[in-house]
Design a protein around this motif. Structure first.
Motif, short mmCIF file in Angstrom:
data_model
loop_
_atom_site.label_atom_id
_atom_site.label_comp_id
_atom_site.label_asym_id
_atom_site.label_seq_id
_atom_site.Cartn_x
_atom_site.Cartn_y
_atom_site.Cartn_z
N GLU A 88 0.77 -1.01 -0.08
CA GLU A 88 -0.08 -0.09 0.23
C GLU A 88 0.85 1.30 0.01
O GLU A 88 0.33 2.26 -0.57
N GLU A 89 2.01 1.17 0.62
CA GLU A 89 2.76 2.38 0.65
C GLU A 89 3.44 2.48 -0.79
O GLU A 89 3.60 3.98 -1.11
N CYS A 90 3.85 1.52 -1.22
CA CYS A 90 4.40 1.74 -2.55
C CYS A 90 3.35 2.15 -3.58
O CYS A 90 3.73 3.15 -4.61
N GLN A 91 1.97 1.81 -3.55
CA GLN A 91 1.06 2.22 -4.36
C GLN A 91 0.69 3.71 -4.16
O GLN A 91 0.71 4.23 -5.00
N ASP A 92 0.76 4.21 -2.79
CA ASP A 92 0.62 5.46 -2.59
C ASP A 92 1.70 6.37 -3.22
O ASP A 92 1.61 7.69 -3.65
N TRP A 93 2.89 5.73 -3.40
CA TRP A 93 4.05 6.66 -4.08
C TRP A 93 3.88 6.45 -5.76
O TRP A 93 4.02 7.38 -6.53
N LEU A 94 3.65 5.12 -6.08
CA LEU A 94 3.57 5.24 -7.43
C LEU A 94 2.23 5.13 -8.36
O LEU A 94 2.33 5.34 -9.40
N ASN A 95 1.28 5.03 -7.39
CA ASN A 95 0.09 4.69 -8.08
C ASN A 95 -0.89 5.56 -7.11
O ASN A 95 -1.98 4.96 -6.59
N PRO A 96 -0.78 6.98 -6.90
CA PRO A 96 -1.60 7.49 -5.82
C PRO A 96 -3.23 7.68 -6.29
O PRO A 96 -3.88 7.72 -5.20
N ASP A 97 -3.41 7.79 -7.49
CA ASP A 97 -4.73 7.66 -7.72
C ASP A 97 -5.55 6.46 -7.77
O ASP A 97 -6.74 6.15 -7.93
N ARG A 98 -4.83 5.32 -7.55
CA ARG A 98 -5.20 3.98 -7.57
C ARG A 98 -6.21 3.50 -8.91
O ARG A 98 -7.25 2.97 -8.64
#
Length: 330
Positions: A188-198
């Protein structure tokens, strides 16, 4: 207020089935694709490996197994994993999403919630996978006496009882609870950085999943070595007056006695090599199925909404038409 992305927030009537189907597909793909490396990990974790199975590296192990035993020996036990991984991962991802959505606040990332959701998912997953792991690892060891998974399961049940299938459950939970908590929090942390819009983005799902798997795999390697010992019950490890290696603390003591502190990280390279692509595959397949099923549901809802509009229009009362008949002009 900004609306939730339908990809992240599925309709309540379809969320559970969507996550279970996606999770089952992800789990099967994860285990099948990387199974030969998992076989190497099990062999490298053995306390006193046979001279013919004392491998220098993952590549050396794969080469020697294929050359001297045949390719099929790298996938011994894979069928029982295929049968178990589907339902185990279906419960795993369904529980994770259910708990995460129940505890999360809208539009706010909360690592505590992700960790709690990961722990709840692990308890359900391990209840299914622990007996599977026992059979799988006994099939994987060098010179295994079992010809089939069915024979292995029946023999263990007859000679050691049902308890043997859950001998490592506590250890697996102790290992997998921090593993999955780290795994989900890192993802989830990596997704916050790499894909913040999910948004659906296969590359970010694979990168985030791979990094999450690597971190969690290394930190929990000592517990995985103990779990392997509890599952395989190596004869050399059973001391005088003992009938089995039982319990996490007993396993820790035996591993330290035979191989010292270094023994707790034996096979860690194979475990990381296994976990990086397997978790990357798992998350990317899971997110793909989640995305595809969500889109299908959206299209179905749109069609249904249109049909309902037509039905409502057809059922609406027609206004009365007042007709007047002109009187003849006299």
């Amino acid at each position: 207020m900004e609306e939730d992305d339908p990809y992240e927030s599925l309709p309540p009537t379809t969320t559970m089935s969507t996550h279970m189907v996606a999770g089952a597909a992800a789990g099967i793909m994860e285990h099948v694709v990387m199974y030969p490396v998992d076989c190497v990990k099990t062999r490298m974790q053995c306390l006193v490996p046979d001279p013919n199975a004392n491998y220098r590296s993952v590549i050396d192990a794969l080469y020697r197994i294929v050359r001297h035993e045949g390719y099929m020996y790298t996938v011994r036990g894979i069928n029982v994993v295929m049968y178990g991984a589907g339902p185990a991962h279906a419960l795993y991802f369904a529980m994770y999403e259910k708990v995460k959505h129940a505890l999360s606040k809208p539009h706010r990332s909360n690592h505590l919630v992700h960790g709690i959701a990961g722990i709840a998912a692990t308890v359900m997953h391990d209840a299914v996978m622990t007996p599977i792991e026992v059979i799988k690892q006994r099939m994987q060891i060098y010179n295994s006496p079992y010809k089939t998974c069915t024979e292995c399961g029946r023999t263990v049940l007859r000679l050691e009882g049902m308890h043997a299938f859950y001998r490592s459950y506590f250890t697996q939970l102790v290992m997998n609870v921090p593993f999955q908590a780290l795994h989900f929090v890192t993802y989830e942390e990596c997704q916050d950085w790499l894909n913040p819009d999910r948004q659906y983005n296969p590359l970010t799902h694979m990168v985030s999943g791979g990094l999450a798997g690597a971190v969690a795999a290394y930190v929990t390697s000592p517990l995985d070595v103990c779990k392997t010992l509890l599952n395989t019950q190596e004869k050399c490890a059973i001391g005088k007056g003992k009938t089995s290696v039982s319990g996490l603390f007993h396993a820790f003591k035996v591993v330290y006695t035979f191989r010292g502190m270094a023994g707790f990280f034996s096979g860690s390279s194979a475990r990381i090599i296994y976990q990086v692509p397997s978790t990357a595959i798992s998350w990317s397949v899971y997110e793909f199925f989640k995305f595809a099923i969500t889109r299908r549901n959206e299209q179905g809802d749109g069609y249904l909404a249109g049909s309902e509009a037509v039905m409502l229009h057809a059922a609406a009362p027609t206004p009365e038409v007042v007709t007047t008949v002109a009187e003849p002009v006299s």
